[in-house]
Design a protein around this motif. Structure first.
Motif, mmCIF file in Angstrom:
data_model
loop_
_atom_site.group_PDB
_atom_site.id
_atom_site.type_symbol
_atom_site.label_atom_id
_atom_site.label_comp_id
_atom_site.label_asym_id
_atom_site.label_seq_id
_atom_site.Cartn_x
_atom_site.Cartn_y
_atom_site.Cartn_z
ATOM 1 N N ASN A 44 12.852 -4.423 -1.741
ATOM 2 C CA ASN A 44 12.705 -3.045 -1.288
ATOM 3 C C ASN A 44 12.502 -2.123 -2.497
ATOM 4 O OD1 ASN A 44 12.574 -0.816 0.340
ATOM 5 N ND2 ASN A 44 14.768 -0.719 0.750
ATOM 6 N N VAL A 45 11.267 -2.140 -3.004
ATOM 7 C CA VAL A 45 10.953 -1.438 -4.252
ATOM 8 C C VAL A 45 10.589 0.025 -4.033
ATOM 9 C CG1 VAL A 45 10.245 -3.528 -5.456
ATOM 10 C CG2 VAL A 45 8.545 -2.247 -4.122
ATOM 11 N N GLY A 46 10.449 0.442 -2.775
ATOM 12 C CA GLY A 46 10.035 1.805 -2.482
ATOM 13 C C GLY A 46 8.639 1.839 -1.896
ATOM 14 N N TYR A 47 8.295 2.977 -1.286
ATOM 15 C CA TYR A 47 7.025 3.104 -0.562
ATOM 16 C C TYR A 47 5.823 3.055 -1.504
ATOM 17 C CZ TYR A 47 3.590 5.023 2.734
ATOM 18 O OH TYR A 47 2.491 5.214 3.529
ATOM 19 N N GLY A 48 5.808 3.910 -2.503
ATOM 20 C CA GLY A 48 4.668 3.961 -3.407
ATOM 21 C C GLY A 48 4.520 2.700 -4.229
ATOM 22 N N ALA A 49 5.650 2.174 -4.744
ATOM 23 C CA ALA A 49 5.598 0.965 -5.560
ATOM 24 C C ALA A 49 5.067 -0.210 -4.759
ATOM 25 C CB ALA A 49 6.985 0.649 -6.111
ATOM 26 N N ALA A 50 5.416 -0.288 -3.474
ATOM 27 C CA ALA A 50 4.920 -1.379 -2.639
ATOM 28 C C ALA A 50 3.409 -1.244 -2.404
ATOM 29 C CB ALA A 50 5.672 -1.395 -1.310
ATOM 30 N N HIS A 51 2.937 -0.032 -2.142
ATOM 31 C CA HIS A 51 1.485 0.147 -2.003
ATOM 32 C C HIS A 51 0.765 -0.192 -3.308
ATOM 33 C CE1 HIS A 51 0.839 1.621 2.044
ATOM 34 N NE2 HIS A 51 1.842 2.471 1.922
ATOM 35 N N ASN A 52 1.399 0.081 -4.427
ATOM 36 C CA ASN A 52 0.778 -0.251 -5.713
ATOM 37 C C ASN A 52 0.547 -1.748 -5.856
ATOM 38 O OD1 ASN A 52 0.688 2.418 -6.503
ATOM 39 N ND2 ASN A 52 2.421 2.284 -7.898
ATOM 40 N N LEU A 53 1.409 -2.569 -5.267
ATOM 41 C CA LEU A 53 1.191 -4.018 -5.312
ATOM 42 C C LEU A 53 -0.164 -4.367 -4.710
ATOM 43 C CD1 LEU A 53 4.715 -5.316 -4.166
ATOM 44 C CD2 LEU A 53 3.787 -5.318 -6.485
ATOM 45 N N ALA A 54 -0.465 -3.761 -3.567
ATOM 46 C CA ALA A 54 -1.756 -4.012 -2.924
ATOM 47 C C ALA A 54 -2.898 -3.387 -3.712
ATOM 48 C CB ALA A 54 -1.731 -3.470 -1.500
ATOM 49 N N LEU A 55 -2.695 -2.170 -4.183
ATOM 50 C CA LEU A 55 -3.766 -1.483 -4.904
ATOM 51 C C LEU A 55 -4.164 -2.231 -6.175
ATOM 52 C CD1 LEU A 55 -2.571 2.172 -4.358
ATOM 53 C CD2 LEU A 55 -4.826 1.277 -3.732
ATOM 54 N N ARG A 56 -3.208 -2.807 -6.868
ATOM 55 C CA ARG A 56 -3.545 -3.575 -8.074
ATOM 56 C C ARG A 56 -4.352 -4.818 -7.722
ATOM 57 N NH1 ARG A 56 2.048 -2.096 -9.457
ATOM 58 N NH2 ARG A 56 1.939 -0.380 -10.972
ATOM 59 N N MET A 57 -4.029 -5.449 -6.602
ATOM 60 C CA MET A 57 -4.816 -6.607 -6.175
ATOM 61 C C MET A 57 -6.233 -6.189 -5.808
ATOM 62 S SD MET A 57 -2.189 -9.060 -4.016
ATOM 63 C CE MET A 57 -1.163 -7.824 -3.221
ATOM 64 N N VAL A 58 -6.361 -5.072 -5.112
ATOM 65 C CA VAL A 58 -7.690 -4.589 -4.727
ATOM 66 C C VAL A 58 -8.514 -4.247 -5.966
ATOM 67 C CG1 VAL A 58 -8.916 -2.692 -3.594
ATOM 68 C CG2 VAL A 58 -6.942 -3.757 -2.469
ATOM 69 N N MET A 59 -7.908 -3.546 -6.904
ATOM 70 C CA MET A 59 -8.638 -3.116 -8.099
ATOM 71 C C MET A 59 -8.985 -4.277 -9.016
ATOM 72 S SD MET A 59 -6.725 0.456 -9.058
ATOM 73 C CE MET A 59 -7.065 1.962 -8.130
ATOM 74 N N ALA A 60 -8.283 -5.403 -8.880
ATOM 75 C CA ALA A 60 -8.566 -6.571 -9.712
ATOM 76 C C ALA A 60 -9.719 -7.400 -9.177
ATOM 77 C CB ALA A 60 -7.322 -7.442 -9.840
#
Length: 282
Positions: free
Chosen positions: A59-75
């Motif tokens: 449970n890392v938080g709302y924004g931090a969790a979306h960042n997990l997906a965003l980093r995968m997308v940007m990679a």
């Protein structure tokens, strides 16, 4: 079509199914479900959709969790043009995604877009707002709704004509449709915020680079639960993270807040500086 990320934490039964059904019907490219609760029921639901990438998370938080997906997308070698951050309690018609993409394609200056967001009863939720001062936050959280009604309504921009587009510096995180090229420049969600002001913080950073537009060409339904109004724990999380937000941007002196709030005006669609002001900040 965009990629999409949804952050969950033990969502109600059936809610995630309905949301994913809407996204599949809209033919989005990929759907990331970041499960901050490591919930077995959520994993089973996600496994039933071939286009869903299930990401179990602490449970890392709302924004931090979306960042997990965003980093995968940007990679990705060929990342999409757009990414949608949304809640699992949002639903919509299948055609809206294509219409949003078409509007963004025809307005390449726009960095982020939020449509008209409605409650299940069809009333608007006023999710595009002014950047708040500490006074605005205190009044909304701790004073009776009948007090300072004019200032409350002004903060929610209730006086704006919702039938036209506006360039507004604060989009609520329930449905944030963003251009990835602009997001790369603005940066991802600030992970210092566990929950609540991360959407405000990100929108204002995108707004500093590009228009962040409310567009009423389509609408979505948000079955908003407003957890911090019914849970003392969530209220405490809200208060702590708003303190962090004002520590970052300024309590009394926030030049960006004053500048961006005064520049709220109809969006004319050509990317030029908006004319005049529809809001005066106290």
């Amino acid at each position: 079509m965009p990629t999409v990320s949804i952050v969950t934490y033990h969502p109600p039964e059936g809610e995630l199914n309905h949301c994913l059904d809407c996204l599949v019907a809209a033919k989005v490219d990929r759907i990331y479900v970041i499960d901050n609760g490591r919930d077995e029921a959520t994993r089973r639901v996600a496994a039933g959709y071939p286009d869903v990438i299930y990401v179990p998370s602490d449970n890392v938080g709302y924004g931090a969790a979306h960042n997990l997906a965003l980093r995968m997308v940007m990679a990705d070698e060929q990342p999409p043009r757009y990414h949608l951050v949304m809640n699992s309690d949002v639903s919509f018609r299948a055609d809206i995604m294509g219409r949003i993409v078409a509007y963004m394609d025809s307005h390449p200056e726009i960095g982020a877009l939020q449509p008209l967001i409605l409650s299940p009863d069809g009333t608007p939720q006023y999710t595009c707002r002014m950047l708040p001062s500490p006074t605005d936050v205190f009044m909304r959280r701790f004073l009776p709704k009948s007090w300072f009604r004019g200032r409350r309504d002004r903060y929610l921009l209730k006086h704006l004509d919702l039938s036209q587009a506006w360039n507004i510096p604060y989009h609520q995180g329930s449905f944030m449709f963003m251009r990835l090229d602009v997001l790369r420049k603005a940066g991802l969600f600030d992970e210092r915020f566990f929950m609540y002001p991360e959407d405000m913080d990100l929108t204002r950073r995108i707004h500093a680079l590009s228009p962040t537009v409310y567009w009423p060409g389509v609408s979505v339904v948000h079955d908003h639960r407003a957890a911090s109004y019914v849970s003392l724990r969530m209220l405490w999380i809200h208060v702590v993270n708003m303190i962090r937000y004002f520590n970052k941007w300024g309590w009394i002196f926030d030049r960006g807040r004053r500048e961006y709030n005064k520049s709220i005006a109809p969006y004319d669609g050509d990317g030029s500086q908006v004319r005049g002001s529809a809001v005066d900040e106290a």
